[in-house]
Design an enzyme around this catalytic site. Structure first.
Site, PDB file in Angstrom:
ATOM      1  N   GLU A 162       0.849  -1.183   0.164  1.00 23.85           N
ATOM      2  CA  GLU A 162      -0.096  -0.237  -0.071  1.00 23.85           C
ATOM      3  C   GLU A 162       0.882   1.462   0.065  1.00 23.85           C
ATOM      4  O   GLU A 162       1.808   1.309   0.485  1.00 23.85           O
ATOM      5  CB  GLU A 162      -1.007   0.078   1.188  1.00 23.85           C
ATOM      6  CG  GLU A 162      -0.480  -0.455   2.480  1.00 23.85           C
ATOM      7  CD  GLU A 162       0.824   0.331   2.858  1.00 23.85           C
ATOM      8  OE1 GLU A 162       0.942   1.559   2.966  1.00 23.85           O
ATOM      9  OE2 GLU A 162       1.882  -0.479   3.304  1.00 23.85           O
ATOM     10  N   GLU A 305       4.416  -0.779   1.488  1.00 21.10           N
ATOM     11  CA  GLU A 305       4.654  -0.706   0.033  1.00 21.10           C
ATOM     12  C   GLU A 305       4.332  -2.327  -0.440  1.00 21.10           C
ATOM     13  O   GLU A 305       4.828  -2.939  -1.620  1.00 21.10           O
ATOM     14  CB  GLU A 305       5.748  -0.205  -0.578  1.00 21.10           C
ATOM     15  CG  GLU A 305       5.922   1.206  -0.246  1.00 21.10           C
ATOM     16  CD  GLU A 305       7.533   1.603  -0.945  1.00 21.10           C
ATOM     17  OE1 GLU A 305       7.990   0.873  -1.650  1.00 21.10           O
ATOM     18  OE2 GLU A 305       7.496   3.025  -0.784  1.00 21.10           O
TER      19      GLU A 305
END
Lengths: 341, 341
Positions: A162, A305
Site C-alpha cells: 500500500e 509498500e
C-alpha cells in the site's frame, strides 16, 4: 477448505529428506502450510505477485504524517517508473508488479497505473465518516478484481502492498477498534513523526473512535467510519487469493490490519496467510497476535509498500526448494536414531 | 582496514532514497556495513560462494551423535550429487558451491570433492589431543587456500559450511573453553539426540576440558586439544575472505565457533562477518553474543552445512538492491519533516 491430507503427506515426506528431523525448523512448517493451502505436494510460489494499492486519507488533514499528502501521488509515479523500494525488491524476487489507484486525491494519468479509483481520497474521519458503504464495497471489489487478474496471469503467491499518506493513522484506528486495546499501545511514529506528533496522532484517533463508535466485528461498519480505500482493496485482494488457493504473504502494519478486516469478511481467509515480517510500528505486533501469526523476519523495517513481505519471500521460496532435496534412501544416507523413536 | 569514509557516504546516500529515513532498518545497516568492508559505494554480493568443509571427529566414538560416523562420508557424496539442503539452497541463491574433504575418516574418491585431507579424522579428545599443532596449521591453510580460490573465481560473499558427525560436541567444547560458560548452558540436542544423550554429551565435554585445560585465548592450543579439522579450515577460510575484503555470512553454531577461533587468529576478521541466522542450538546464542553479532533471521533451524546462511543471503542481496532505488530529487518526491530536523 485446506488440503489437510496432502499437508500430512508432505510432513511425512519431509522426514525422509537427508537432514535430521525438524532441523529446517520454520522452513519445514512453511512447506507443510503451503501444501495444505495449494493442495500440491511440491508447491510452487514463483512467480510471486506484488499488488500495491494507493489511496489518500482525509485524516491526513489533521497533521498526523511526516509527509505532505502529495507524496501519495509522487510515490505512485515512482512505483511505475521503478524507483521505489518495492520495485527493486520485486525485481529481485522476480515478481509480477502492479500499482492500483483506488483512491488517490488527484487524477493520476500515467501509463502503468491501474485506475480503480473509487473516490478522491476518504473524508476526514476526525469529523465525519471516511466513506459510504457503497464506496467500501467498490474498493473491496476492486481489490478482489485486481488480485484475480494477477492470479489469472499466473502468480503463485500474493504480496499486497500500500501507499497512502496518513494510513498508519487509519490502520491504528481500525486496530484499536478491533482489538479493544488502548490507542497509546498501538500508535508509533509511522514513517517518521516525533514524540509530540505521536501524542497528537493518538488524540486524533481517540476522539474519532469516541465520535464513530464502530462495531469491532463488522468490517463494513469499521471501513465506512474509520477505514481507508486501499485497506478495503487489500482485504478484497486477500479474499480473491484465498478463494483461488494462492498463499498470501503479509507485509507490515497496514497490510496486517487489512488482513484482520479480511478475516471479518471471511474467517477462512486467515488459513491462506503467512506473516512476512514484523515491523517496528507497535500496533503490528498486536495485529499479528490477533491473527495468531508468527512473522518470518524482524528487520526493524517500517516502510510498507509490500517491502517487508518481498524481503521475506525468498525464505518461502527456499522452503519450497527444500522439498527437492534427496531422501535418505535415494542418496544412500544412513538415518539417525531420531528416525527410530 | 575498513573503508569507514565510504561507509559514511553510503549512510548519507541512503537518506536520499525515496523512503522515510531509517525505514528499511537492518537492510540500511547491512548496506553500510558491506560498503565499509568492500570499499564500494554500490557493493555487489553476487555470486556468493558456499564452501563446505567435511571432517570426522574422534569424539564421535563416545556416542555423542544421533548419527553413525559413516554419515559424514555419505553426506559428502550427497553434496557432490546435489541432494543436500545446502545444494538446493545454493542453487536458489546462485552460489558457486564446493565441498572440501579436510579430514573425513575414509578415502573419498569422488569427482567434485576437493581433496585437502589433513588426517583421517581427529583423535578422540575424551582421551587424547584431537590433533597435532602441525595438523591444525595445515587445516587452517587448506581453508585459507580454498576460500582464496573461490574469491579468485569471483565470489562476492563467502558462506562457510560444514559436515562432520560429532562436531556439535567439538564446537561446544571449544565454546565452553572460550566463553568460560558452563557446559550445561551450551549443549543442546545437536542434530537430534534425546535428554539422556544430552546429559552424556555434557559429561564427555566436561571431562575433556578437565583433562586438557586449553588456553581460552590461544587458538592453536584450543584446536590442537579439542578442535576439529573442518573448524580449523573454516577459520582459515574466514581469514582469507577478510584479507580480500569479501563479506562473510556466518551460518550456525559450528560456523560461529569457527568465527571465534578466526577472531583469535586475527581480531580484524570480525569486521567482515555478518551473522546469518541463529539456530536453536543453545550455544549459538552465546557464540553470537561473544562475537557481538545480531543474526538476520531466527527460523528454528539446526542443520549446519551453511544452510542457515544461505537462507539469510537474500536479505543481504536485498540490502544491496536497495541502493539502486531512486532518490527524492531524481524521482521528484517531496521529503518529509524527518528530513528537516
Amino acid at each position: 477448505m485446506l488440503y489437510e491430507q496432502i499437508g500430512e503427506e508432505v510432513r511425512n515426506y519431509i522426514d525422509q529428506l537427508t537432514k535430521p528431523r525438524g532441523s529446517l525448523g520454520r522452513l519445514e512448517e512453511l512447506a507443510i502450510e503451503i501444501a495444505k493451502m495449494t493442495g500440491e505436494r511440491f508447491p510452487r510460489v514463483t512467480p510471486p505477485g506484488v499488488l500495491v494499492f494507493a489511496a489518500d486519507h482525509g485524516i491526513a488533514k489533521e497533521g498526523v504524517s511526516a509527509y505532505p499528502q502529495e507524496v501519495t501521488t509522487q510515490m505512485v509515479l515512482n512505483f511505475v517508473r521503478g524507483g521505489a523500494a518495492i520495485n527493486v525488491f520485486s525485481q529481485q524476487i522476480g515478481a509480477i508488479f502492479a500499482v492500483v489507484d483506488v483512491g488517490v486525491a488527484v487524477d493520476v494519468d500515467e501509463e502503468g497505473v491501474i485506475n480503480e479509483k473509487v473516490a478522491y481520497g476518504t473524508k476526514n474521519f476526525a469529523h465525519e465518516q471516511a466513506m459510504t458503504k457503497e464506496e467500501v464495497e467498490r474498493a473491496v471489489q476492486a481489490g478482489y478484481r485486481q488480485a484475480s487478474a494477477m492470479i489469472d496471469r499466473g502468480i503463485r503467491c500474493l504480496i499486497v502492498g500500500e501507499m497512502g499518506i496518513g494510513n498508519t493513522t487509519t490502520a491504528s484506528a481500525l486496530l484499536a477498534a478491533m482489538s479493544g486495546r488502548c490507542v497509546a499501545e498501538l500508535v508509533g511514529k509511522g514513517t517518521g513523526i516525533h514524540d509530540e506528533a505521536i501524542a497528537h496522532k493518538r488524540a486524533v484517533i481517540e476522539r474519532a473512535l469516541m465520535l464513530h463508535q464502530p462495531n469491532a466485528s463488522d468490517p463494513l461498519d469499521l471501513l465506512t467510519k474509520i477505514g481507508g480505500l486501499e485497506i478495503a482493496a487489500m482485504a478484497g485482494a486477500m479474499l480473491a487469493a484465498a478463494e483461488r488457493h494462492v498463499p498470501i504473504l503479509l507485509d507490515g502494519f497496514i497490510c496486517t490490519v487489512a488482513a484482520l478486516i479480511a478475516q471479518r469478511l471471511n474467517e477462512q481467509v486467515v488459513h491462506y496467510m503467512i506473516a512476512g515480517h514484523e515491523s517496528v510500528e507497535p500496533g503490528h505486533h498486536v495485529a499479528l497476535q490477533l491473527l495468531n501469526k508468527e512473522p518470518l523476519v524482524r528487520l526493524h523495517m517500517r516502510l510498507g509498500e509490500g517491502s517487508g513481505a518481498a524481503v521475506a519471500f525468498p525464505i518461502v521460496h527456499m522452503a519450497m526448494a527444500m522439498l527437492h532435496m534427496a531422501t535418505f534412501s535415494s542418496a544412500n544416507v544412513s538415518t539417525g536414531s531420531d528416525h527410530h523413536e
